[in-house]
Design an enzyme around this catalytic site. Sequence first.
Site, mmCIF file in Angstrom:
data_model
loop_
_atom_site.group_PDB
_atom_site.id
_atom_site.type_symbol
_atom_site.label_atom_id
_atom_site.label_comp_id
_atom_site.label_asym_id
_atom_site.label_seq_id
_atom_site.Cartn_x
_atom_site.Cartn_y
_atom_site.Cartn_z
ATOM 1 N N TYR A 266 0.762 -1.199 -0.030
ATOM 2 C CA TYR A 266 0.046 0.046 0.066
ATOM 3 C C TYR A 266 0.917 1.084 -0.066
ATOM 4 O O TYR A 266 1.959 1.139 0.568
ATOM 5 C CB TYR A 266 -0.887 -0.041 1.278
ATOM 6 C CG TYR A 266 -1.835 1.033 1.384
ATOM 7 C CD1 TYR A 266 -2.893 0.923 0.827
ATOM 8 C CD2 TYR A 266 -1.710 2.013 2.473
ATOM 9 C CE1 TYR A 266 -3.791 2.294 0.784
ATOM 10 C CE2 TYR A 266 -2.475 3.098 2.368
ATOM 11 C CZ TYR A 266 -3.542 3.234 1.442
ATOM 12 O OH TYR A 266 -4.610 4.212 1.897
ATOM 13 N N LYS B 89 -12.052 0.380 5.708
ATOM 14 C CA LYS B 89 -12.384 -0.198 4.420
ATOM 15 C C LYS B 89 -13.585 -1.368 4.606
ATOM 16 O O LYS B 89 -14.578 -0.732 5.001
ATOM 17 C CB LYS B 89 -11.051 -0.664 3.834
ATOM 18 C CG LYS B 89 -9.862 0.013 3.809
ATOM 19 C CD LYS B 89 -9.936 1.247 2.766
ATOM 20 C CE LYS B 89 -8.857 2.416 2.900
ATOM 21 N NZ LYS B 89 -7.676 1.724 2.850
HETATM 22 C C1 LIG Z 1 -6.378 2.256 3.356
HETATM 23 C C2 LIG Z 1 -5.230 1.266 3.779
HETATM 24 C C3 LIG Z 1 -4.381 1.327 4.535
HETATM 25 C C4 LIG Z 1 -4.383 2.646 5.605
HETATM 26 O O1 LIG Z 1 -5.629 2.896 6.332
HETATM 27 P P1 LIG Z 1 -5.886 4.312 6.641
HETATM 28 O O2 LIG Z 1 -7.320 3.853 7.402
HETATM 29 O O3 LIG Z 1 -6.377 5.005 5.256
HETATM 30 O O4 LIG Z 1 -5.002 4.797 7.362
HETATM 31 C C5 LIG Z 1 -3.427 0.409 5.042
HETATM 32 N N1 LIG Z 1 -3.285 -0.501 4.244
HETATM 33 C C6 LIG Z 1 -4.075 -0.908 3.100
HETATM 34 C C7 LIG Z 1 -3.825 -2.281 2.315
HETATM 35 C C8 LIG Z 1 -5.121 -0.115 2.850
HETATM 36 O O5 LIG Z 1 -5.971 -0.356 1.863
#
Ligand SMILES: *Cc1c(COP(=O)(O)O)cnc(C)c1O
Length: 401
Positions: free
Chosen positions: A117, A215
């Site tokens: 990421y 997510k």
């Molecule tokens: C979005 C995401 C993050 C970071 O998360 P946030 O809630 O935006 O800080 C880390 N790893 C993956 C794979 C992600 O999709």
Amino acid sequence: MEKKVSPYSRAVHAGDRKRPDGDAPAWIPVTTPIHTAASFFYSDMNDLERVFGNEMPGQSYGRYGNPTSDALEELVTSLEGGAGSLACATGMAAVHMAISTALMDRRKTIVAQSLLYGATLGMLAKVFEPAGVEVVYVDFCDETAAEAAISKHRPGAIVMETICNPLLRVPALDRVGAMARAADAPLIVDNTFATPLIIRPFEHGASFVVHSLTKYLSGHGDIMGGIVLTDEASLGPLRALSRTVGFTLGPFECYLAMRGIKTFPLRMERQCANAKTVAEWLATHSAVARVYFPADPAHPDAGNIRRLFADGLFGGMVSFELKDAGREQVFRMMNALRMVVPATSLGDVHSMMLYPAMASHRDIAPKHRARLGIHDNLVRLSVGIEAVEDIIADLDQALRA
Ligand SMILES: *Cc1c(COP(=O)(O)O)cnc(C)c1O
């Protein structure tokens, strides 16, 4: 909850319905209340003393814990496994906590998957490397290279993702887990893309599992949050570090995350089914040059996917390249979308499309981006829970615009 209870039932029940203390008639709220208190006390100071001293479970100060975050942590631990978890302000805070805890009393060397990421790559380069941590990047889909890097560098931590963003490669988590065990190095796995419905990294040798709660788990695009789960040995150090740095998640967000997670297995199952249909349709489209999706029998990691993923589930993400296109054509297509939301994030109930070269992998130099296989005609689609024919119709009209 008992081991044999299905994730569909756990998602709805775990963590909730704690009996209130005391001798009042035992009303039990069907959902966990939002506890906003910054501090807690007891009718006897000796009890507060015991809670502060970790001799008795209980609440004392909001940075150390809170009944709402406790309930969320119990819920996610029930789904993902591990000995316990810590809810954090964001997914990135959770990544930071996992790495910091793992490295606390170990060699300050990390072996990391070369394509992670974007913000995780940024954190390694801008936070951990300047602080003196050596970071070695290796393609974990190349098991020989991974094994060589781990035995040569004897890292204090190994960092990987179950499904890599944005090309949806799937490294051999079970084999990397075995390498980590052999090297006595804690394996940190970001399971945001796959979720515990598809794979549970603790069953394959992970010592830490990280999620962006923002997510799939919360799933409605209305909160930011993260969570780190870990084993018995690291739970104490993780909580102790959290008391000091305080990246905790507030009670309102904890409540919304729990509310979202109750429908997570249902949403995820639908998103996986929709994504499979969309990926198969995209592969036949004349404006599409290439589709990246884990159900593709020609996927370079098909063996890992067959071995590791829950039957019939391949994730809700689809990436694809537009034929003969650059940034301008990609923007035209994304501007033409009417239902799919052209916004940065993933895992929400609504379908969303992101342009990695502009968003998630913006900070990587264009040449390096190309070497990683992230070309200027690549887009990433997070497939939502809408009727799949409506998603396809919207993509079709945008691809023809
Ligand atoms: C979005 C995401 C993050 C970071 O998360 P946030 O809630 O935006 O800080 C880390 N790893 C993956 C794979 C992600 O999709």
